[in-house]
Design a protein around this motif. Structure first.
Motif, PDB file in Angstrom:
ATOM      1  N   VAL A  90      12.139  40.430  85.287  1.00  0.00           N
ATOM      2  CA  VAL A  90      10.936  41.473  85.939  1.00  0.00           C
ATOM      3  C   VAL A  90       9.772  40.523  86.228  1.00  0.00           C
ATOM      4  CG1 VAL A  90       9.530  43.173  85.222  1.00  0.00           C
ATOM      5  CG2 VAL A  90      11.996  43.259  84.630  1.00  0.00           C
ATOM      6  N   ARG A  93      10.245  38.232  88.851  1.00  0.00           N
ATOM      7  CA  ARG A  93      10.742  38.950  90.051  1.00  0.00           C
ATOM      8  C   ARG A  93      12.089  38.416  90.628  1.00  0.00           C
ATOM      9  NH1 ARG A  93       6.226  41.726  93.789  1.00  0.00           N
ATOM     10  NH2 ARG A  93       5.259  43.097  92.154  1.00  0.00           N
ATOM     11  N   HIS A 243       7.353  49.992  86.702  1.00  0.00           N
ATOM     12  CA  HIS A 243       7.811  49.115  87.469  1.00  0.00           C
ATOM     13  C   HIS A 243       7.687  49.679  88.903  1.00  0.00           C
ATOM     14  CE1 HIS A 243       8.727  46.163  84.253  1.00  0.00           C
ATOM     15  NE2 HIS A 243       9.312  47.515  83.629  1.00  0.00           N
TER      16      HIS A 243
END
Length: 702
Positions: A90, A93, A243
């Motif tokens: 995360v 990315r 997110h």
């Protein structure tokens, strides 16, 4: 806020939601988000869940319920990466993949489905191993086949198995309080034993249908997930909690405070909202909220005691049926769903130029240009590689991107270029690359370049080669869709010169012609552009193409070390097809030779001959047909090549398809060598042999 440019939208998983999003973009290309879009899935097709019980029962063939993701991506302008997803970083990315570099994203959508909860017996999901088990477990075997599960899916699978195996002993192991009594009664009428789950024999044959659980990597990636099912938690906009650039839908996701059980029904219904919000999020527009209904109509397929299909309609606690007309209704709905994908707009009807090695210049203008430039010998006596003094061989190759996966395209280019040196009896030691990137944002160019270079390394490093340098360019033409098809890679490869390199011009009378792999890549990829190639056939071709042939060169060197004269002549079959490259060998050899090819022994990739019979062909094939002249005798000389068939001639359409196969341009094609009969026999007797004896060389009869 809109996403900052550039945008790389990655669709993780080929589930129903993503399949319908791709279909939406096919039908409405103006609604497709701008930038580069990539779908990542472990297979090139996905099975429609609503028809899986019918597949188990034998009502459908697998091809009837498979959604062709490669074809869908091609028509939606989306890159396709076939790989196993292992996680999400995360912070960075990045979508992490097994055995290849991670994919960077600016926006991510997750629709990876779910697997069966852990427990005894083989899981029904993932489906492929379960189907293989069912195929291997035919007949009235003992002990009984068990199904562990209390949900409607387990009941439907049990009835499907009764249709598949009318006389086999079947047992459903369940919690009695969780199954509607009318369904239990139907199971009993079908002579399916209904037992408590405590009667399980964990060592016996059977399947586990105990509910769905999301892939473990979702929770281990730090995304907010439900502790019991592992499903990622989202807002009503389908954005993952906390997110905003990550979306999720289908069985792997659940909307916070609006839980729905995993079901293809909700995955299908979420698709419209997901398609809208992926574009809206990238442009800063308002997102839609999706509020799934708490109950949905379920059509449950089954069978009556006489073996005739029937079905139930269930709405909450209301049950209608079973009745044959409900089954016919279900069939109609399912077939209409699948027909939507067949109706996706095709690519432009005008003839499209093929990619890969089929993009090379035809032989006739190439030879004319070389002669006009004073380089006639390069066209009339070409070799696969040129000597650099006494120690090194050098060659060059490359082509426009064949496929939309930049990593795999890089690997294929490396292997294709290496085959010029393999045909001389050596491996690549070093390489330099010239990579032309599409005109787009710098960050996307960086990702395309990184993936391509990693793919090149994966092809070179196992043979001990290094990528030592190169050059990058930016195209001046309009970038294609998807962007990854705008890549062009050219390679200069170098290898140590053997003491006696194999050449094209060393064929001798008595030599056996050996081919290292099957033909047909040109027609398969040409047909794929028209939506006519089967997914499994393309998968098979890409698997062959992505397998390096340097181990078989090492095998050849070992076999000939006691007798170097056993193998003197070799070439690789590429853009001019088998017949074109064989013609170069005959022309370059010093003796008057004739080759007899056995059409029945020439291997074709699955689907290739069928497509050739249907008159599909690569755009380079018409120019390559000039090589058919090798099969024609002249007034003064017999034909240089005779095409025979063991057991007599075949049907006219079979013979014509074989003629077309002989001139089909190959990317990552086979090695073609001439060797002694004893050497040929040794190759055919070797373990895991890849070789095919396709003909013999003889002295030309005057």
């Amino acid at each position: 806020m809109p996403l900052t440019s550039p945008q790389h939208l990655v669709l993780a998983g080929g589930g129903h939601s993503h399949a319908l999003v791709l279909l939406h973009w096919c039908m409405h290309p103006q609604r497709r988000p701008t930038g580069w879009i990539t779908l990542v899935n472990q297979q090139s097709s996905t099975l429609y869940s609503g028809m899986i019980p019918g597949l188990i029962a034998g009502h459908y063939e697998r091809s009837e319920i498979a959604i062709d993701l490669r074809r869908l991506c091609d028509r939606a302008g989306v890159s396709l990466v076939i790989a196993e997803i292992t996680g999400v970083d995360v912070r960075q990315r990045q979508l992490q993949l097994r055995d290849r570099p991670a994919l960077s994203f600016s926006q991510l959508s997750i629709n990876v489905g779910g697997g069966t909860r852990p427990g005894p017996l083989l899981a029904i999901k993932p489906l492929e191993p379960a189907l293989e088990t069912l195929d291997a477990a035919q007949g009235p075997a003992s002990p009984p086949f068990q199904l562990l599960g209390s949900g409607l899916a387990a009941m439907e699978v049990a009835m499907a198995l009764r249709q598949r195996w009318p006389k086999r002993r079947l047992q459903v192991l369940h919690r009695p309080e969780s199954v509607p009594s009318r369904l239990l009664s139907s199971l009993s009428q079908l002579k399916i034993d209904v037992l408590p789950s405590t009667a399980l024999n964990p060592c016996g044959p059977g399947l586990r249908c105990t509910g769905s659980q999301a892939p473990e990597w979702l929770s281990s990636s730090g995304l907010p997930c439900c502790p019991d099912s592992g499903r990622v938690r989202t807002q009503a906009s389908l954005q993952v909690l906390g997110h905003p650039t990550i979306f999720a839908a289908g069985d792997c996701a659940v909307i916070e405070n609006q839980p729905c059980p995993p079901s293809g029904v909700w995955a299908v219904r979420a698709a419209a909202t997901l398609a809208h919000n992926l574009r809206a999020a990238s442009e800063g527009d308002r997102l839609r909220q999706w509020r799934p209904q708490q109950r949905a109509l379920q059509l449950l397929g089954g069978v009556n005691p006489e073996g005739c299909p029937q079905a139930w309609a269930l709405w909450g606690g209301i049950q209608i049926g079973p009745h044959p007309w409900i089954w016919r209704w279900k069939q109609r709905i399912d077939r209409q769903f699948m027909e939507r994908f067949d109706q996706a707009p095709a690519m432009e009807s005008k003839a499209m130029d093929c990619r890969g090695c089929a993009a090379k210049l035809p032989a006739a203008p190439l030879e004319a240009a070389l002669e006009a430039a004073g380089l006639k010998s390069l066209g009339t006596a070409p070799e696969d590689a040129a000597s650099l003094g006494k120690d090194w061989l050098q060659s060059v190759d490359g082509f426009p991107a064949l496929i939309s996966d930049p990593w795999l395209n890089g690997r294929l280019t490396a292997l294709h270029a290496s085959s010029d040196l393999w045909a001389c009896g050596t491996s690549v030691a070093s390489a330099m690359a010239v990579i032309t990137l599409p005109k787009t944002a710098a960050a996307l160019q960086q990702e395309l370049l990184s993936q391509t270079l990693s793919g090149l390394r994966s092809g070179f490093e196992p043979q001990g080669a290094q990528l030592i340098g190169g050059h990058t360019l930016e195209a001046r033409s309009e970038a294609p869709t998807p962007l990854s098809l705008g890549l062009q890679v050219s390679l200069s490869v170098n290898g140590k010169r053997p003491a006696r390199p194999w050449t094209k011009g060393a064929l001798r009378a008595g030599d056996q012609l050996m081919l290292s792999r099957s033909l047909g890549t040109g027609v398969l990829f040409a047909a794929a552009m028209a939506g006519a190639a089967q997914p499994g056939d393309l998968d098979h071709a890409l698997q062959q193409m992505g397998t390096s042939q340097h181990p078989i060169v090492e095998q050849l060197q070992t076999l000939i070390s006691p007798e170097p004269e056993a193998l003197l002549s070799c070439t690789d079959v590429t853009g001019f097809g088998l017949l074109g490259h064989l013609g170069e060998m005959i022309q370059a050899s010093h003796h008057r030779l004739q080759v007899v090819l056995d059409a029945s022994a020439i291997p074709a990739l699955p689907g290739a001959l069928k497509l050739l019979k249907a008159q599909h062909a690569s755009s380079l094939a018409p120019a390559n047909r000039r090589s058919w002249s090798l099969l024609d005798p002249t007034q003064d000389h017999p034909a240089k090549v005779i095409l025979a068939r063991a057991g007599g001639s075949g049907a006219p359409e079979d013979d014509q398809a074989m003629l077309e196969l002989l001139v089909d341009p190959q990317t990552c094609g086979p090695l073609l060598l001439g060797c002694t009969e004893s050497m040929a026999n040794a190759l055919l007797q070797a373990n895991d042999t890849a070789w095919h004896r396709i003909g013999v060389v003889q002295a030309m009869q005057e």
